[in-house]
Motif scaffolding. Structure first.
Motif, PDB file in Angstrom:
ATOM      1  N   VAL A 126      15.454   1.958   3.213  1.00 57.00           N
ATOM      2  CA  VAL A 126      16.839   1.683   2.579  1.00 57.00           C
ATOM      3  C   VAL A 126      17.219   0.294   2.516  1.00 57.00           C
ATOM      4  O   VAL A 126      17.116  -0.578   3.661  1.00 57.00           O
ATOM      5  CB  VAL A 126      18.014   2.356   3.567  1.00 57.00           C
ATOM      6  N   PHE A 127      17.588  -0.256   1.626  1.00 64.96           N
ATOM      7  CA  PHE A 127      17.947  -1.714   1.216  1.00 64.96           C
ATOM      8  C   PHE A 127      19.389  -2.014   1.803  1.00 64.96           C
ATOM      9  O   PHE A 127      20.315  -1.157   1.891  1.00 64.96           O
ATOM     10  CB  PHE A 127      18.230  -2.097  -0.202  1.00 64.96           C
ATOM     11  N   LYS A 128      19.341  -3.179   2.813  1.00 67.08           N
ATOM     12  CA  LYS A 128      20.462  -3.482   3.607  1.00 67.08           C
ATOM     13  C   LYS A 128      21.059  -4.702   3.330  1.00 67.08           C
ATOM     14  O   LYS A 128      22.099  -5.441   4.134  1.00 67.08           O
ATOM     15  CB  LYS A 128      20.270  -3.195   5.014  1.00 67.08           C
ATOM     16  N   SER A 129      20.566  -5.586   2.373  1.00 63.44           N
ATOM     17  CA  SER A 129      21.014  -7.104   1.994  1.00 63.44           C
ATOM     18  C   SER A 129      20.977  -7.064   0.406  1.00 63.44           C
ATOM     19  O   SER A 129      20.602  -6.054  -0.377  1.00 63.44           O
ATOM     20  CB  SER A 129      19.886  -7.872   2.570  1.00 63.44           C
ATOM     21  N   ASP A 130      21.190  -8.317  -0.077  1.00 59.64           N
ATOM     22  CA  ASP A 130      21.313  -8.577  -1.411  1.00 59.64           C
ATOM     23  C   ASP A 130      19.875  -9.115  -1.748  1.00 59.64           C
ATOM     24  O   ASP A 130      19.748  -9.593  -3.011  1.00 59.64           O
ATOM     25  CB  ASP A 130      22.293  -9.561  -1.554  1.00 59.64           C
ATOM     26  N   ASP A 131      18.947  -9.006  -1.057  1.00 64.97           N
ATOM     27  CA  ASP A 131      17.466  -9.518  -1.474  1.00 64.97           C
ATOM     28  C   ASP A 131      16.521  -8.233  -1.048  1.00 64.97           C
ATOM     29  O   ASP A 131      16.132  -7.830  -0.114  1.00 64.97           O
ATOM     30  CB  ASP A 131      17.229 -10.664  -0.620  1.00 64.97           C
ATOM     31  N   PRO A 132      16.616  -7.373  -2.124  1.00 65.52           N
ATOM     32  CA  PRO A 132      15.722  -6.273  -1.971  1.00 65.52           C
ATOM     33  C   PRO A 132      14.375  -6.337  -1.906  1.00 65.52           C
ATOM     34  O   PRO A 132      13.498  -5.419  -0.999  1.00 65.52           O
ATOM     35  CB  PRO A 132      15.877  -5.232  -3.221  1.00 65.52           C
ATOM     36  N   VAL A 133      13.903  -7.367  -2.434  1.00 63.69           N
ATOM     37  CA  VAL A 133      12.340  -7.701  -2.221  1.00 63.69           C
ATOM     38  C   VAL A 133      12.025  -8.101  -0.948  1.00 63.69           C
ATOM     39  O   VAL A 133      10.891  -7.421  -0.109  1.00 63.69           O
ATOM     40  CB  VAL A 133      11.819  -8.804  -3.201  1.00 63.69           C
ATOM     41  N   GLU A 165      13.558  -2.358 -10.886  1.00 64.54           N
ATOM     42  CA  GLU A 165      13.153  -3.365 -11.600  1.00 64.54           C
ATOM     43  C   GLU A 165      12.525  -4.750 -10.777  1.00 64.54           C
ATOM     44  O   GLU A 165      11.657  -5.281 -11.093  1.00 64.54           O
ATOM     45  CB  GLU A 165      13.850  -4.003 -12.943  1.00 64.54           C
ATOM     46  N   LYS A 166      13.385  -4.969  -9.677  1.00 66.43           N
ATOM     47  CA  LYS A 166      13.524  -5.742  -9.027  1.00 66.43           C
ATOM     48  C   LYS A 166      11.952  -5.772  -7.874  1.00 66.43           C
ATOM     49  O   LYS A 166      11.209  -6.851  -7.629  1.00 66.43           O
ATOM     50  CB  LYS A 166      14.499  -6.322  -8.158  1.00 66.43           C
ATOM     51  N   VAL A 167      11.874  -4.425  -7.586  1.00 64.34           N
ATOM     52  CA  VAL A 167      10.767  -4.144  -6.527  1.00 64.34           C
ATOM     53  C   VAL A 167       9.663  -3.623  -7.004  1.00 64.34           C
ATOM     54  O   VAL A 167       8.672  -3.450  -6.294  1.00 64.34           O
ATOM     55  CB  VAL A 167      11.564  -3.416  -5.325  1.00 64.34           C
ATOM     56  N   ARG A 168       9.517  -3.152  -8.285  1.00 61.52           N
ATOM     57  CA  ARG A 168       8.464  -2.633  -8.781  1.00 61.52           C
ATOM     58  C   ARG A 168       7.110  -3.269  -8.689  1.00 61.52           C
ATOM     59  O   ARG A 168       6.082  -2.812  -8.128  1.00 61.52           O
ATOM     60  CB  ARG A 168       8.614  -2.043 -10.371  1.00 61.52           C
ATOM     61  N   ASP A 169       7.027  -4.706  -8.869  1.00 62.09           N
ATOM     62  CA  ASP A 169       5.773  -5.292  -8.669  1.00 62.09           C
ATOM     63  C   ASP A 169       5.463  -5.489  -7.326  1.00 62.09           C
ATOM     64  O   ASP A 169       4.195  -5.211  -7.112  1.00 62.09           O
ATOM     65  CB  ASP A 169       6.080  -6.964  -9.329  1.00 62.09           C
ATOM     66  N   THR A 170       6.548  -5.394  -6.481  1.00 66.23           N
ATOM     67  CA  THR A 170       6.070  -5.529  -5.010  1.00 66.23           C
ATOM     68  C   THR A 170       5.582  -4.404  -4.483  1.00 66.23           C
ATOM     69  O   THR A 170       4.544  -4.312  -3.811  1.00 66.23           O
ATOM     70  CB  THR A 170       7.342  -5.886  -4.346  1.00 66.23           C
ATOM     71  N   LEU A 171       5.945  -3.286  -4.883  1.00 63.01           N
ATOM     72  CA  LEU A 171       5.585  -1.866  -4.550  1.00 63.01           C
ATOM     73  C   LEU A 171       4.275  -1.768  -5.042  1.00 63.01           C
ATOM     74  O   LEU A 171       3.418  -1.197  -4.243  1.00 63.01           O
ATOM     75  CB  LEU A 171       6.413  -0.875  -4.767  1.00 63.01           C
ATOM     76  N   GLU A 172       3.951  -2.155  -6.225  1.00 59.87           N
ATOM     77  CA  GLU A 172       2.866  -1.649  -6.769  1.00 59.87           C
ATOM     78  C   GLU A 172       1.796  -2.453  -6.135  1.00 59.87           C
ATOM     79  O   GLU A 172       0.316  -2.451  -6.351  1.00 59.87           O
ATOM     80  CB  GLU A 172       2.677  -2.026  -8.507  1.00 59.87           C
ATOM     81  N   GLU A 173       2.009  -3.975  -5.929  1.00 59.45           N
ATOM     82  CA  GLU A 173       1.236  -4.802  -5.148  1.00 59.45           C
ATOM     83  C   GLU A 173       0.740  -4.038  -3.856  1.00 59.45           C
ATOM     84  O   GLU A 173      -0.375  -4.251  -3.436  1.00 59.45           O
ATOM     85  CB  GLU A 173       1.717  -6.300  -4.927  1.00 59.45           C
ATOM     86  N   MET A 174       1.808  -3.582  -3.123  1.00 53.57           N
ATOM     87  CA  MET A 174       1.645  -2.798  -1.751  1.00 53.57           C
ATOM     88  C   MET A 174       0.559  -1.771  -2.062  1.00 53.57           C
ATOM     89  O   MET A 174      -0.147  -1.105  -1.152  1.00 53.57           O
ATOM     90  CB  MET A 174       2.768  -2.245  -1.357  1.00 53.57           C
ATOM     91  N   ARG A 175       0.762  -1.009  -3.404  1.00 54.12           N
ATOM     92  CA  ARG A 175      -0.028   0.302  -3.358  1.00 54.12           C
ATOM     93  C   ARG A 175      -1.825  -0.286  -3.400  1.00 54.12           C
ATOM     94  O   ARG A 175      -2.319   0.413  -2.838  1.00 54.12           O
ATOM     95  CB  ARG A 175       0.247   0.799  -4.985  1.00 54.12           C
ATOM     96  N   GLU A 176      -1.820  -1.382  -3.996  1.00 55.66           N
ATOM     97  CA  GLU A 176      -3.087  -1.860  -4.057  1.00 55.66           C
ATOM     98  C   GLU A 176      -3.727  -2.686  -2.586  1.00 55.66           C
ATOM     99  O   GLU A 176      -4.590  -2.159  -2.034  1.00 55.66           O
ATOM    100  CB  GLU A 176      -3.378  -3.052  -4.986  1.00 55.66           C
ATOM    101  N   THR A 177      -2.923  -3.530  -2.187  1.00 55.48           N
ATOM    102  CA  THR A 177      -3.417  -4.065  -0.862  1.00 55.48           C
ATOM    103  C   THR A 177      -3.121  -3.137   0.351  1.00 55.48           C
ATOM    104  O   THR A 177      -3.936  -3.399   1.108  1.00 55.48           O
ATOM    105  CB  THR A 177      -2.443  -5.515  -0.713  1.00 55.48           C
ATOM    106  N   ASP A 178      -2.140  -2.289   0.526  1.00 57.83           N
ATOM    107  CA  ASP A 178      -1.770  -1.684   1.607  1.00 57.83           C
ATOM    108  C   ASP A 178      -2.409  -0.228   1.519  1.00 57.83           C
ATOM    109  O   ASP A 178      -2.130   0.665   2.227  1.00 57.83           O
ATOM    110  CB  ASP A 178      -0.583  -1.699   1.980  1.00 57.83           C
TER     111      ASP A 178
END
Length: 302
Positions: free
Chosen positions: A85-92, A125-138
């Motif tokens: 759950v996002f709790k700030s203005d910086d979702p990434v 849209e803001k976190v898609r790249d981060t999540l897809e990177e996590m899919r690979e690295t994690d």
């Protein structure tokens, strides 16, 4: 227990929901949050029954900590799906911090989901790249979202073609998602579908509903009659109905005791329903005041 192979991962048809391990939760919950020792017994019973997936979330009290304390002391390769759950203005930044915390508490995270559809809609849209990177690295097996409504599912289908798992509420008295053809569309897209609220937060395990849900009693009585005619308990029929819907991957069932785990695991093997039984369920569910029921559950109506 029967499993479904999803991208090389064996997913049991029964996923243990662990919100009860971190919070007092559920309409029919009379025992409250279990002790750590009892929680470990519940998790062990799930493993012994063949459950391969655990469902948790950062918002479920200390559920992640409880589940992690079990997994770190037992050599079980159970998959863990958690939610953020996002709790700030910086979702990434929020996302990175939360998965780090979840991983520390749990020991690992195999699947990660938006806990709320409105945050998925606002920030995908803001976190898609981060999540897809996590899919690979994690090495995350699943990325997706937990939703509440049919409209949420439509948003998921529109905005999240890169997501491959969804958690939805559905039961014999709430078939709106089926009626709108959305389960069929998720199936076509190859999305893994985890279904929660199979017992309508415990209502389908009661003979008489709490006073504030009295308007649901006629529907509960009617569906109970169908179960009796089928020679089943209502919980057995509720499980069989959801289990056999095309596209359903696994049923997320919460348990308060090891005995409930074993009972739920047994119900997964309940016989399939006949066409006449399915039709009777459809007719009753179409008339059930489920919108009012959900409004009360969500605190929008008294």
């Amino acid at each position: 227990m029967e499993c479904v192979n999803i991208r090389g991962t064996n997913v049991s048809r029964f996923t243990l929901g662990t919100v009860q391990l971190g919070l007092d939760y559920g309409m029919a919950n009379t025992s409250g949050k279990p002790s750590l020792e009892k929680a470990h017994e519940i998790l062990q019973a799930a493993y012994d029954a063949g459950v391969t997936v655990l469902d948790t979330a950062a918002a479920y009290g200390n559920s992640e900590e409880v589940v992690g304390s079990y997994l770190k002391t037992h050599d079980h390769n159970m998959q863990v799906i958690s939610k953020f759950v996002f709790k700030s203005d910086d979702p990434v930044s929020d996302l990175k911090q939360q998965i780090a915390t979840s991983r520390q508490l749990l020991g690992k995270v195999d699947g990660y989901m938006f806990h709320h559809a409105n945050q998925m809609i606002a920030h995908h849209e803001k976190v898609r790249d981060t999540l897809e990177e996590m899919r690979e690295t994690d090495k995350l097996t699943f990325l997706g979202c937990s939703v509440y409504t049919a409209e949420d599912i439509e948003a998921f289908l529109e905005k999240g073609p890169w997501m491959d798992v969804i958690q939805i509420p559905m039961n014999v008295l709430d078939t709106r998602i089926v009626q709108r053809g959305l389960l069929e569309e998720l199936h076509k897209r190859g999305v893994a579908v985890f279904v929660r609220s199979v017992f309508l937060q415990g209502m389908l395990c009661m003979d008489k509903v709490p006073e504030k849900f009295s308007f649901m009693q006629p529907s509960l009585d009617a569906i109970n009659e169908v179960a009796k005619a089928a020679g089943m308990t209502l919980p057995q029929m509720a499980v069989a109905y959801i289990r056999d819907l095309p596209g359903v991957t696994s049923l997320v069932l919460g348990c308060e005791t090891p005995e409930q785990v074993r009972d739920n695991a047994g119900m997964i093997n309940t016989r399939s329903l006949t066409a006449a039984e399915l039709d009777a369920i459809t007719q009753i569910s179409k008339k059930a005041p489920i919108e009012d029921c959900m409004a009360v559950i969500q605190g929008k109506k008294k």
